[in-house]
Motif scaffolding. Sequence first.
Motif, PDB file in Angstrom:
ATOM      1  N   GLN A   1      29.654   3.497 -28.110  1.00  0.00           N
ATOM      2  CA  GLN A   1      28.674   2.443 -27.842  1.00  0.00           C
ATOM      3  C   GLN A   1      27.658   2.893 -26.793  1.00  0.00           C
ATOM      4  OE1 GLN A   1      30.963  -0.988 -26.734  1.00  0.00           O
ATOM      5  NE2 GLN A   1      31.693  -1.384 -28.815  1.00  0.00           N
ATOM      6  N   LYS A   2      28.151   3.601 -25.767  1.00  0.00           N
ATOM      7  CA  LYS A   2      27.245   4.094 -24.733  1.00  0.00           C
ATOM      8  C   LYS A   2      26.247   5.085 -25.314  1.00  0.00           C
ATOM      9  CE  LYS A   2      27.188   6.334 -20.195  1.00  0.00           C
ATOM     10  NZ  LYS A   2      28.007   6.922 -19.105  1.00  0.00           N
ATOM     11  N   ARG A   3      26.741   5.989 -26.176  1.00  0.00           N
ATOM     12  CA  ARG A   3      25.833   6.956 -26.803  1.00  0.00           C
ATOM     13  C   ARG A   3      24.822   6.248 -27.697  1.00  0.00           C
ATOM     14  NH1 ARG A   3      30.694  10.165 -27.189  1.00  0.00           N
ATOM     15  NH2 ARG A   3      31.066   9.387 -29.298  1.00  0.00           N
ATOM     16  N   ALA A   4      25.274   5.194 -28.387  1.00  0.00           N
ATOM     17  CA  ALA A   4      24.370   4.445 -29.257  1.00  0.00           C
ATOM     18  C   ALA A   4      23.282   3.752 -28.430  1.00  0.00           C
ATOM     19  CB  ALA A   4      25.150   3.421 -30.072  1.00  0.00           C
ATOM     20  N   ARG A   5      23.689   3.176 -27.284  1.00  0.00           N
ATOM     21  CA  ARG A   5      22.700   2.527 -26.413  1.00  0.00           C
ATOM     22  C   ARG A   5      21.696   3.539 -25.880  1.00  0.00           C
ATOM     23  NH1 ARG A   5      27.311  -0.326 -24.500  1.00  0.00           N
ATOM     24  NH2 ARG A   5      27.457   1.075 -22.705  1.00  0.00           N
ATOM     25  N   GLU A   6      22.192   4.732 -25.540  1.00  0.00           N
ATOM     26  CA  GLU A   6      21.291   5.768 -25.026  1.00  0.00           C
ATOM     27  C   GLU A   6      20.303   6.204 -26.103  1.00  0.00           C
ATOM     28  OE1 GLU A   6      19.433   8.361 -22.518  1.00  0.00           O
ATOM     29  OE2 GLU A   6      20.821   6.723 -22.086  1.00  0.00           O
ATOM     30  N   ARG A   7      20.790   6.346 -27.334  1.00  0.00           N
ATOM     31  CA  ARG A   7      19.879   6.709 -28.428  1.00  0.00           C
ATOM     32  C   ARG A   7      18.834   5.624 -28.639  1.00  0.00           C
ATOM     33  NH1 ARG A   7      24.724   8.678 -30.863  1.00  0.00           N
ATOM     34  NH2 ARG A   7      24.977   6.717 -31.990  1.00  0.00           N
ATOM     35  N   ALA A   8      19.263   4.359 -28.510  1.00  0.00           N
ATOM     36  CA  ALA A   8      18.323   3.247 -28.678  1.00  0.00           C
ATOM     37  C   ALA A   8      17.277   3.249 -27.567  1.00  0.00           C
ATOM     38  CB  ALA A   8      19.083   1.920 -28.693  1.00  0.00           C
ATOM     39  N   ARG A   9      17.729   3.520 -26.327  1.00  0.00           N
ATOM     40  CA  ARG A   9      16.780   3.567 -25.207  1.00  0.00           C
ATOM     41  C   ARG A   9      15.751   4.669 -25.417  1.00  0.00           C
ATOM     42  NH1 ARG A   9      19.372   3.733 -19.405  1.00  0.00           N
ATOM     43  NH2 ARG A   9      20.369   5.567 -20.284  1.00  0.00           N
ATOM     44  N   ARG A  10      16.231   5.818 -25.876  1.00  0.00           N
ATOM     45  CA  ARG A  10      15.312   6.925 -26.104  1.00  0.00           C
ATOM     46  C   ARG A  10      14.340   6.601 -27.233  1.00  0.00           C
ATOM     47  NH1 ARG A  10      17.320  12.166 -24.082  1.00  0.00           N
ATOM     48  NH2 ARG A  10      19.058  11.712 -22.701  1.00  0.00           N
ATOM     49  N   ALA A  11      14.855   5.942 -28.273  1.00  0.00           N
ATOM     50  CA  ALA A  11      13.989   5.565 -29.388  1.00  0.00           C
ATOM     51  C   ALA A  11      12.904   4.600 -28.926  1.00  0.00           C
ATOM     52  CB  ALA A  11      14.823   4.936 -30.502  1.00  0.00           C
ATOM     53  N   ASP A  12      13.271   3.669 -28.016  1.00  0.00           N
ATOM     54  CA  ASP A  12      12.277   2.733 -27.483  1.00  0.00           C
ATOM     55  C   ASP A  12      11.163   3.475 -26.758  1.00  0.00           C
ATOM     56  OD1 ASP A  12      13.685   0.613 -28.475  1.00  0.00           O
ATOM     57  OD2 ASP A  12      14.694   0.131 -26.585  1.00  0.00           O
ATOM     58  N   VAL A  13      11.549   4.514 -26.002  1.00  0.00           N
ATOM     59  CA  VAL A  13      10.546   5.290 -25.274  1.00  0.00           C
ATOM     60  C   VAL A  13       9.624   6.009 -26.249  1.00  0.00           C
ATOM     61  CG1 VAL A  13      10.192   7.241 -23.722  1.00  0.00           C
ATOM     62  CG2 VAL A  13      11.949   5.553 -23.223  1.00  0.00           C
ATOM     63  N   TRP A  14      10.219   6.608 -27.288  1.00  0.00           N
ATOM     64  CA  TRP A  14       9.376   7.316 -28.261  1.00  0.00           C
ATOM     65  C   TRP A  14       8.368   6.367 -28.902  1.00  0.00           C
ATOM     66  CZ3 TRP A  14      10.570  11.167 -25.934  1.00  0.00           C
ATOM     67  CH2 TRP A  14      11.807  11.787 -25.908  1.00  0.00           C
ATOM     68  N   LEU A  15       8.816   5.132 -29.201  1.00  0.00           N
ATOM     69  CA  LEU A  15       7.913   4.168 -29.817  1.00  0.00           C
ATOM     70  C   LEU A  15       6.841   3.699 -28.835  1.00  0.00           C
ATOM     71  CD1 LEU A  15      10.456   2.000 -31.853  1.00  0.00           C
ATOM     72  CD2 LEU A  15       8.801   3.633 -32.759  1.00  0.00           C
ATOM     73  N   GLU A  16       7.274   3.431 -27.591  1.00  0.00           N
ATOM     74  CA  GLU A  16       6.343   2.903 -26.592  1.00  0.00           C
ATOM     75  C   GLU A  16       5.251   3.908 -26.242  1.00  0.00           C
ATOM     76  OE1 GLU A  16       6.489   1.030 -22.053  1.00  0.00           O
ATOM     77  OE2 GLU A  16       8.338   1.519 -23.139  1.00  0.00           O
ATOM     78  N   TYR A  17       5.620   5.191 -26.212  1.00  0.00           N
ATOM     79  CA  TYR A  17       4.659   6.219 -25.803  1.00  0.00           C
ATOM     80  C   TYR A  17       4.327   7.168 -26.954  1.00  0.00           C
ATOM     81  CZ  TYR A  17       5.882   4.627 -21.130  1.00  0.00           C
ATOM     82  OH  TYR A  17       6.093   3.859 -20.010  1.00  0.00           O
ATOM     83  N   ALA A  18       4.356   6.643 -28.169  1.00  0.00           N
ATOM     84  CA  ALA A  18       4.138   7.489 -29.348  1.00  0.00           C
ATOM     85  C   ALA A  18       2.790   8.203 -29.316  1.00  0.00           C
ATOM     86  CB  ALA A  18       4.252   6.645 -30.615  1.00  0.00           C
ATOM     87  N   ASP A  19       1.790   7.570 -28.702  1.00  0.00           N
ATOM     88  CA  ASP A  19       0.449   8.153 -28.663  1.00  0.00           C
ATOM     89  C   ASP A  19       0.162   8.896 -27.366  1.00  0.00           C
ATOM     90  OD1 ASP A  19      -0.072   7.049 -31.171  1.00  0.00           O
ATOM     91  OD2 ASP A  19      -0.735   5.150 -30.289  1.00  0.00           O
ATOM     92  N   ASP A  20       1.175   9.047 -26.532  1.00  0.00           N
ATOM     93  CA  ASP A  20       0.981   9.705 -25.236  1.00  0.00           C
ATOM     94  C   ASP A  20       1.922  10.902 -25.140  1.00  0.00           C
ATOM     95  OD1 ASP A  20       0.646  10.498 -22.636  1.00  0.00           O
ATOM     96  OD2 ASP A  20       0.747   8.486 -21.782  1.00  0.00           O
ATOM     97  N   GLU A  21       1.471  12.056 -25.611  1.00  0.00           N
ATOM     98  CA  GLU A  21       2.327  13.241 -25.622  1.00  0.00           C
ATOM     99  C   GLU A  21       2.713  13.677 -24.212  1.00  0.00           C
ATOM    100  OE1 GLU A  21       0.605  16.364 -27.838  1.00  0.00           O
ATOM    101  OE2 GLU A  21       0.565  15.268 -29.740  1.00  0.00           O
ATOM    102  N   THR A  22       1.807  13.493 -23.258  1.00  0.00           N
ATOM    103  CA  THR A  22       2.102  13.885 -21.881  1.00  0.00           C
ATOM    104  C   THR A  22       3.267  13.080 -21.325  1.00  0.00           C
ATOM    105  OG1 THR A  22      -0.222  14.443 -21.506  1.00  0.00           O
ATOM    106  CG2 THR A  22       1.159  14.121 -19.560  1.00  0.00           C
ATOM    107  N   ALA A  23       3.280  11.772 -21.604  1.00  0.00           N
ATOM    108  CA  ALA A  23       4.374  10.919 -21.131  1.00  0.00           C
ATOM    109  C   ALA A  23       5.692  11.333 -21.766  1.00  0.00           C
ATOM    110  CB  ALA A  23       4.072   9.454 -21.438  1.00  0.00           C
ATOM    111  N   LEU A  24       5.667  11.650 -23.042  1.00  0.00           N
ATOM    112  CA  LEU A  24       6.895  12.049 -23.723  1.00  0.00           C
ATOM    113  C   LEU A  24       7.431  13.365 -23.171  1.00  0.00           C
ATOM    114  CD1 LEU A  24       6.088  11.123 -27.433  1.00  0.00           C
ATOM    115  CD2 LEU A  24       7.547   9.905 -25.823  1.00  0.00           C
TER     116      LEU A  24
END
Length: 203
Positions: free
Chosen positions: A107-130
């Motif tokens: 469950q912890k690994r799943a939450r971490e993957r979800a958090r990372r996915a949220d970041v990728w979506l939030e900053y999808a247009d900002d390569e520097t942030a990623l």
Amino acid sequence: MRQRSPMLQFGRKIQEYGNGQTGMAKKSKQNLPPRRKRMKRSQRLESAKSWLETYEGNKVVKAYRKRYGVNFECAFTELEMLGVPIDPDYKERVLESVAAQEAAKRQKRARERARRADVWLEYADDETALERAGECVSCDMFRPLEDLGLCPGCAAMLERDLIRQRDWEYSGTAFLLSDEAREELRRKIVAEYGEGLELIDPV
């Protein structure tokens, strides 16, 4: 003499982060684990026969796991194959506990993957942030990081704390301001966010 600034709660983490940024430590040569921890089942069973003859403890399952580097399920199975009496209730409790721990890890690994996915979506247009994304040394959230390894939210709290403490030379916002402007900025911070420190641990 001017007093030193208060120690940050996450000072050690920041130091570790900084050390990691300056260069990777030379990887030391790893020795192989003891031979008994690299054995196959048939070899362990043969080895364990003589070991059991000299074992005098009362926690044979844990001792077997530690000696041969196996998990609980394997230890129970092999000890039963060797004729060691195992309490069924104890075995059931242990295996249920192990299963619960494994489920929590998944469950912890799943939450971490979800958090990372949220970041990728939030900053999808900002390569520097990623490129700067990582785990914040203060809140452990996965976000684009500032120079100290802090996410934007924690970096903002640190900046406000520095202004509250009048650590002007460390504040990026107040560094070049006049004394009057600094005090005015501090009054605004206190009025909006309060007098209490948010991130710095007072001495």
